[in-house]
Every structure is written in C-alpha cells, then in structure tokens.
Motif scaffolding. Sequence first.
Motif, mmCIF file in Angstrom:
data_model
loop_
_atom_site.group_PDB
_atom_site.id
_atom_site.type_symbol
_atom_site.label_atom_id
_atom_site.label_comp_id
_atom_site.label_asym_id
_atom_site.label_seq_id
_atom_site.Cartn_x
_atom_site.Cartn_y
_atom_site.Cartn_z
ATOM 1 N N TYR A 38 25.122 13.562 7.283
ATOM 2 C CA TYR A 38 25.486 12.412 6.544
ATOM 3 C C TYR A 38 26.989 11.772 6.998
ATOM 4 O O TYR A 38 27.763 12.555 7.926
ATOM 5 N N THR A 39 27.121 10.635 6.770
ATOM 6 C CA THR A 39 28.451 10.032 7.438
ATOM 7 C C THR A 39 29.177 9.117 6.257
ATOM 8 O O THR A 39 28.640 8.890 5.206
ATOM 9 N N ILE A 40 30.656 8.814 6.632
ATOM 10 C CA ILE A 40 31.281 7.949 6.035
ATOM 11 C C ILE A 40 31.418 6.752 6.965
ATOM 12 O O ILE A 40 31.776 7.011 8.124
ATOM 13 N N LYS A 41 31.098 5.589 6.667
ATOM 14 C CA LYS A 41 30.900 4.452 7.555
ATOM 15 C C LYS A 41 31.690 3.344 7.115
ATOM 16 O O LYS A 41 31.853 3.000 5.965
ATOM 17 N N LYS A 42 31.917 2.364 8.061
ATOM 18 C CA LYS A 42 32.477 1.057 8.161
ATOM 19 C C LYS A 42 31.609 0.010 8.897
ATOM 20 O O LYS A 42 31.230 0.439 9.821
ATOM 21 N N PHE A 43 31.315 -1.009 8.011
ATOM 22 C CA PHE A 43 30.550 -2.161 8.692
ATOM 23 C C PHE A 43 31.500 -3.110 9.448
ATOM 24 O O PHE A 43 32.388 -3.397 8.883
ATOM 25 N N GLY A 44 31.069 -3.372 10.784
ATOM 26 C CA GLY A 44 31.787 -4.422 11.645
ATOM 27 C C GLY A 44 33.473 -4.082 11.568
ATOM 28 O O GLY A 44 34.148 -5.133 11.444
ATOM 29 N N VAL A 45 33.451 -3.084 12.388
ATOM 30 C CA VAL A 45 34.877 -2.749 12.952
ATOM 31 C C VAL A 45 35.033 -3.579 14.393
ATOM 32 O O VAL A 45 34.281 -3.558 15.210
ATOM 33 N N MET A 152 12.005 4.474 24.713
ATOM 34 C CA MET A 152 13.474 4.939 24.785
ATOM 35 C C MET A 152 13.456 6.136 23.791
ATOM 36 O O MET A 152 13.098 6.521 22.888
ATOM 37 N N HIS A 153 14.118 7.188 24.493
ATOM 38 C CA HIS A 153 14.374 8.422 23.670
ATOM 39 C C HIS A 153 15.382 8.369 22.779
ATOM 40 O O HIS A 153 15.489 9.220 21.736
ATOM 41 N N LEU A 154 16.241 7.492 23.056
ATOM 42 C CA LEU A 154 17.390 7.096 21.946
ATOM 43 C C LEU A 154 17.722 5.649 22.286
ATOM 44 O O LEU A 154 17.691 5.136 23.253
ATOM 45 N N TYR A 155 17.555 4.932 21.183
ATOM 46 C CA TYR A 155 17.650 3.307 21.136
ATOM 47 C C TYR A 155 19.357 3.437 21.866
ATOM 48 O O TYR A 155 20.134 4.101 21.372
ATOM 49 N N PRO A 156 19.597 2.260 22.571
ATOM 50 C CA PRO A 156 21.180 2.021 22.866
ATOM 51 C C PRO A 156 21.787 1.935 21.962
ATOM 52 O O PRO A 156 21.747 1.311 21.129
ATOM 53 N N CYS A 157 23.110 2.740 22.108
ATOM 54 C CA CYS A 157 24.183 2.354 21.053
ATOM 55 C C CYS A 157 25.143 1.177 21.370
ATOM 56 O O CYS A 157 25.193 0.306 20.818
ATOM 57 N N ALA A 158 25.719 1.739 22.841
ATOM 58 C CA ALA A 158 26.396 0.424 23.255
ATOM 59 C C ALA A 158 25.505 -0.311 24.121
ATOM 60 O O ALA A 158 25.008 0.168 25.130
ATOM 61 N N TYR A 159 25.155 -1.598 23.755
ATOM 62 C CA TYR A 159 24.120 -2.186 24.031
ATOM 63 C C TYR A 159 24.142 -3.501 24.880
ATOM 64 O O TYR A 159 23.342 -3.884 25.574
ATOM 65 N N SER A 160 25.230 -4.127 24.630
ATOM 66 C CA SER A 160 25.402 -5.303 25.087
ATOM 67 C C SER A 160 27.017 -5.722 25.677
ATOM 68 O O SER A 160 27.823 -5.125 24.875
ATOM 69 N N MET A 161 27.137 -6.160 26.887
ATOM 70 C CA MET A 161 28.579 -6.428 27.599
ATOM 71 C C MET A 161 28.617 -7.845 27.913
ATOM 72 O O MET A 161 27.556 -8.219 28.530
ATOM 73 N N THR A 162 29.676 -8.550 27.108
ATOM 74 C CA THR A 162 29.770 -9.994 27.659
ATOM 75 C C THR A 162 30.935 -10.147 28.456
ATOM 76 O O THR A 162 32.182 -9.557 27.780
ATOM 77 N N PHE A 163 31.036 -10.944 29.469
ATOM 78 C CA PHE A 163 32.148 -11.058 30.105
ATOM 79 C C PHE A 163 32.401 -12.500 30.002
ATOM 80 O O PHE A 163 31.770 -13.277 30.027
ATOM 81 N N ILE A 179 33.661 -8.154 26.078
ATOM 82 C CA ILE A 179 33.317 -7.879 24.863
ATOM 83 C C ILE A 179 32.271 -6.663 24.877
ATOM 84 O O ILE A 179 31.001 -7.188 25.455
ATOM 85 N N LEU A 180 32.382 -5.553 24.392
ATOM 86 C CA LEU A 180 31.513 -4.566 24.084
ATOM 87 C C LEU A 180 30.753 -4.558 22.657
ATOM 88 O O LEU A 180 31.632 -4.367 21.749
ATOM 89 N N ASN A 181 29.540 -4.713 22.702
ATOM 90 C CA ASN A 181 28.705 -4.889 21.531
ATOM 91 C C ASN A 181 28.076 -3.313 21.234
ATOM 92 O O ASN A 181 27.435 -2.990 21.990
ATOM 93 N N GLN A 182 28.144 -2.868 20.131
ATOM 94 C CA GLN A 182 27.924 -1.347 19.975
ATOM 95 C C GLN A 182 27.287 -1.657 18.387
ATOM 96 O O GLN A 182 27.809 -1.593 17.375
ATOM 97 N N ARG A 183 25.744 -1.098 18.345
ATOM 98 C CA ARG A 183 25.060 -0.978 17.107
ATOM 99 C C ARG A 183 25.718 0.195 16.185
ATOM 100 O O ARG A 183 25.655 0.149 14.820
ATOM 101 N N ILE A 220 31.823 -2.982 16.677
ATOM 102 C CA ILE A 220 31.029 -1.802 16.298
ATOM 103 C C ILE A 220 30.395 -2.325 14.948
ATOM 104 O O ILE A 220 31.003 -2.749 13.900
ATOM 105 N N ALA A 221 29.089 -2.240 14.873
ATOM 106 C CA ALA A 221 28.312 -2.747 13.572
ATOM 107 C C ALA A 221 28.425 -1.595 12.674
ATOM 108 O O ALA A 221 28.587 -1.812 11.301
ATOM 109 N N ASP A 222 28.296 -0.305 13.088
ATOM 110 C CA ASP A 222 28.339 0.809 12.067
ATOM 111 C C ASP A 222 29.273 1.926 12.826
ATOM 112 O O ASP A 222 28.825 2.757 13.681
#
Length: 282
Positions: A38-45, A152-163, A179-183, A220-222
């Motif tokens: 289990y986790t403690i989480k914040k959305f949209g950091v 994919m054995h694990l869905y990408p966590c850090a999935y998109s880089m925008t320059f 900008i690094l987008n991470q789910r 970071i989404a989650d």
Amino acid sequence: MSYADNLFIQMCRDIIETGTDTRGEKVRPVWEDGTPAYTIKKFGVVNRYDLAKEFPALTLRRTAIKSCTDELLWIWQRKSNNIQDLNSHIWDSWADETGSIGKAYGYQMQKKHMYKEGLFDQVDRVIYDLKHNPYSRRILTNLYVHEDLHEMHLYPCAYSMTFNVTKEAGQEKLTLNGILNQRSNDVLAANNWNVCQYSILLHMLAQVCDMQVGEFVHVIADAHIYDRHVPMIEELIQREPFPAPRLWLNPEIKDFYDFTREDVKLLDYQTHPQITEIPVAI
C-alpha cells in the motif's frame, strides 16, 4: 543548502501529511512475502529544477550517479531491453529467462519511424531536431505505446520526455529545457534517481548540440511513498542538507553515442549515510 534536498523534504512532508492512503484498496504491487504494498500518494506533483544553478542530486543520502547514468544510457544510447546489457540488477525482477523485459524502454527507443526527412529512431530524431530545428514544439519521445503494452513486463513509469529550446537574453548559446512525464514514482527508491538521470540527459544533449542547460521539469501523476518506506522517509527528511554537488561531464565528448558512465562525475558530493535494504514492491 541544496535546493533539491529542500524540495524533496517539502514533497515528502506533503505526501505524508496530506496524501491519500490506499490501505484496504485493491492494489497491484506486492512485497516479496506476498503482502499487498500500500502507499500514501499525491496526484499531480510538479517539481522544477534550474540546472544552470545546481545539479539536483540529493545530499540527504547518496545517489549512485554512475549506476543511474548506466541505466539511462542502457535505454537512450544502447537502446536495449535486455538486462545483460545493464551493469546493475535493478531490472532483474522484471526480466524473463533470456534477460528481456519485453517491448519496453530501449525496445521502443530503437524502433525506426518514417519522417519526411527519412527514417529515424526516437533518440536520433530528437538530436536531429535539436540541431536542425531547435525551436520546434514537437521534439519529444514516447515509450507508452499501447499496442505493445501487453508485451511489456512492466509498463513504462517515466514514459515521455519533451524538449524545448529558448534563447535567453544576453546569452550566445541556446538553452535546452526538458519535461519528464512520469505516470508513477516510488519516492524513496526512484525519485532522485530519475531526477538525476534526466538532468544528466539534458546536460549530455546540450553539450553535443552546442547548447546550455536550462530547466528540468518533473511531472508525476502518482507520487507515492510505500507503507514500509514511511519510517525510512521520516528519518531521511530529518537530516540537514549539505551544499549541492557540481556535475562534471567530459567536455571532449561531442557525439551522444560516445558517452559512457565514466564521463559523468559529481564533484564535492558530500552526503549523509545511505539508507540500505530498501524493500522494493513488484
């Protein structure tokens, strides 16, 4: 004191004090003993780092800069999805008997796509655009390919880089931002690891494209702290930060594909003791 440390402390306190708890909910990850993780989480950091001012490696504990560089190059330079091409064991839990992690990360980076200028993989396309069309608003990579997710054995966590390139007043060179987008982000095990990786990537690309580094933005989404990590985080954020280290990048390297882990060093890197035996949820 280190800006990255202070930002990390604020983020962790915010998650622990105001985040939402997933205890009792149906969650995918488990600990090695089979217990739900289990986790403690914040959305949209959203965290911003000015790389022109300092390198954002934590001093609260040591970030293994050569190992995180090696994983970055495994994906972006070697474009591999096989752990036999990686010097660490961080991906062992997700590899099959051949060492493959499936159609993930490096596999997606090495796939070539047709553009009007010809065939490019995602990395070569970024470098081409930075050199030939730096003000383009279309310079990005994407690893979250839906048609391949089932392989994919694990869905990408850090999935998109925008320059994004800017021209700062009074500066001769263009400035490279990213900008690094991470789910999903495991704050204790992976947050600063990812921050350092993609900050190094920006430094590398800026050097080979004759630019200077600017801002790195981490979305970071989650952002979550696992239940068994909370005591470790609470200990970590009680520590007093040291001054930020300085990044040394081999100035002789002009081709992105010539970088090795030995071309990256942190100078004057003073840290508190490492936190060891961090349990990893899988």
